[in-house]
Design an enzyme around this catalytic site. Structure first.
Site, PDB file in Angstrom:
ATOM      1  N   HIS A   1       0.566  -1.167  -0.048  1.00 14.51           N
ATOM      2  CA  HIS A   1       0.006  -0.077  -0.010  1.00 14.51           C
ATOM      3  C   HIS A   1       1.015   1.144   0.013  1.00 14.51           C
ATOM      4  O   HIS A   1       1.577   1.586   1.113  1.00 14.51           O
ATOM      5  CB  HIS A   1      -0.917   0.018   1.299  1.00 14.51           C
ATOM      6  CG  HIS A   1      -2.005   1.051   1.339  1.00 14.51           C
ATOM      7  ND1 HIS A   1      -2.149   1.906   2.224  1.00 14.51           N
ATOM      8  CD2 HIS A   1      -2.757   1.662   0.344  1.00 14.51           C
ATOM      9  CE1 HIS A   1      -2.984   2.606   2.263  1.00 14.51           C
ATOM     10  NE2 HIS A   1      -3.431   2.484   1.147  1.00 14.51           N
TER      11      HIS A   1
ATOM     12  N   GLU B   1       0.505  -0.880  -4.732  1.00 14.44           N
ATOM     13  CA  GLU B   1      -0.601   0.140  -5.082  1.00 14.44           C
ATOM     14  C   GLU B   1      -0.010   1.578  -4.859  1.00 14.44           C
ATOM     15  O   GLU B   1       0.441   1.856  -3.867  1.00 14.44           O
ATOM     16  CB  GLU B   1      -1.589  -0.443  -3.718  1.00 14.44           C
ATOM     17  CG  GLU B   1      -2.736   0.317  -4.133  1.00 14.44           C
ATOM     18  CD  GLU B   1      -3.188   1.574  -3.399  1.00 14.44           C
ATOM     19  OE1 GLU B   1      -4.062   2.382  -3.680  1.00 14.44           O
ATOM     20  OE2 GLU B   1      -2.217   1.949  -2.656  1.00 14.44           O
TER      21      GLU B   1
ATOM     22  N   ASP C   1      -1.059   5.812  -6.108  1.00 13.38           N
ATOM     23  CA  ASP C   1      -2.380   6.708  -6.412  1.00 13.38           C
ATOM     24  C   ASP C   1      -1.754   7.893  -7.594  1.00 13.38           C
ATOM     25  O   ASP C   1      -0.291   8.148  -7.642  1.00 13.38           O
ATOM     26  CB  ASP C   1      -2.680   7.565  -5.192  1.00 13.38           C
ATOM     27  CG  ASP C   1      -2.978   6.624  -4.055  1.00 13.38           C
ATOM     28  OD1 ASP C   1      -4.143   6.039  -4.104  1.00 13.38           O
ATOM     29  OD2 ASP C   1      -2.101   6.573  -3.222  1.00 13.38           O
TER      30      ASP C   1
ATOM     31  N   HIS D   1      -0.848  10.464  -3.097  1.00  9.71           N
ATOM     32  CA  HIS D   1      -2.286  10.341  -2.535  1.00  9.71           C
ATOM     33  C   HIS D   1      -3.209  11.191  -2.426  1.00  9.71           C
ATOM     34  O   HIS D   1      -4.304  11.359  -2.952  1.00  9.71           O
ATOM     35  CB  HIS D   1      -2.363   9.191  -1.239  1.00  9.71           C
ATOM     36  CG  HIS D   1      -3.623   9.156  -0.760  1.00  9.71           C
ATOM     37  ND1 HIS D   1      -4.161   9.899   0.224  1.00  9.71           N
ATOM     38  CD2 HIS D   1      -4.458   7.855  -0.888  1.00  9.71           C
ATOM     39  CE1 HIS D   1      -5.519   9.372   0.362  1.00  9.71           C
ATOM     40  NE2 HIS D   1      -5.566   8.167  -0.240  1.00  9.71           N
TER      41      HIS D   1
END
Length: 265
Positions: free
Chosen positions: A22, A55, A57, A70
């Site tokens: 993440h 993962e 953004d 993010h």
């Protein structure tokens, strides 16, 4: 049981369980030294720990560069109130220089060719450039967004940019709500139709204390060859419980812990 590997998107081969780091991986020690999530150092640490999936953004800078970031603004990460969209790439690089280093999407795809990226399109202006950038890497990219409009725009941009196949994808909030409603109403054909356009369901285990990830949902997804990935799972006991239930992937801040746990699964 999920569909056989040959019928599935290359992003999901080989079979899991999958650990999705993440926003990269920031160990407690790295965090104490100022390394930020979604930084070059965080992506490199995920790779070094053995993660196959990161993962992240996507936002766009004032001069049009897609960066892994993010938040809509820099307040939390860099103590700067400005929006990412209002800062040029060079200045953002300077702000992140002592926080693990800024990483653009182009750099991530080029510097880590063995990694697979799970990309959440956070801004409307990011959809088109994200699609163009991932077109040549569609076999190792999954595109998602809370906004189905942004998600589909990025997929279409990848197609127009010459992608040999579309990137993998998981649903936005609207599609996920439609799927859950169709399941509740036992509209099996509708459920199959919605799942047919997806490769994974990526969602929290609960929403406002209401269970979302259930054995029934996992069963329906697997029947359609769709995986279920749950975010954000950091406690080993929760990881084990979800894997026992049949979940295919864990989105986690503790990639080190999850990788050790799934090694013998």
């Amino acid at each position: 049981m999920t569909a056989p590997p040959a019928a599935r998107h290359p992003y999901l081969a080989p079979d899991g369980p999958r650990v999705l780091a993440h926003r990269g991986f920031v160990s407690p020690d790295a965090a104490a030294h100022g390394v930020a999530e979604n930084s070059f150092a965080a992506v490199a640490a995920a790779h070094a720990a053995g993660a196959a999936y990161v993962e992240s953004d996507c936002h766009v800078t004032a001069d049009g560069e897609v960066v892994l970031f993010h938040d809509v603004d820099l307040r939390r990460v860099a103590e700067d109130p400005r929006a990412v969209a209002d800062v040029r790439l060079r200045e953002l690089e300077e702000l992140m220089s002592d926080r693990g280093g800024l990483i653009t999407l182009a750099q991530a795809l080029d510097a880590f060719p063995a990694l697979r990226f799970n990309l959440d399109v956070k801004a409307a202006d990011a959809a088109e450039p994200v699609g163009r950038l991932v077109a040549a890497h569609a076999e190792r990219v999954l595109v998602t967004s809370f906004s189905d409009e942004r998600r589909l725009a990025a997929l279409e941009a990848a197609r127009r940019a010459g992608a040999a196949r579309r990137p993998a994808t998981s649903p936005g909030s609207t599609t996920m709500a439609r799927l859950l409603t169709a399941r509740a109403l036992r509209q099996r054909q509708r459920v199959r139709s919605l799942l047919a356009e997806l490769d994974a369901l990526q969602l929290p285990e609960r929403q406002r204390m209401v269970p979302v990830v259930t054995r029934g949902l996992i069963r329906d997804a697997h029947a359609a060859g769709v995986e279920v990935h749950v975010w954000t799972v950091n406690a080993p006991a929760d990881m084990e419980r979800l894997l026992d239930a049949g979940v295919d992937g864990l989105v986690t801040d503790r990639a080190d812990v999850a990788l050790a746990l799934v090694k013998g699964w």
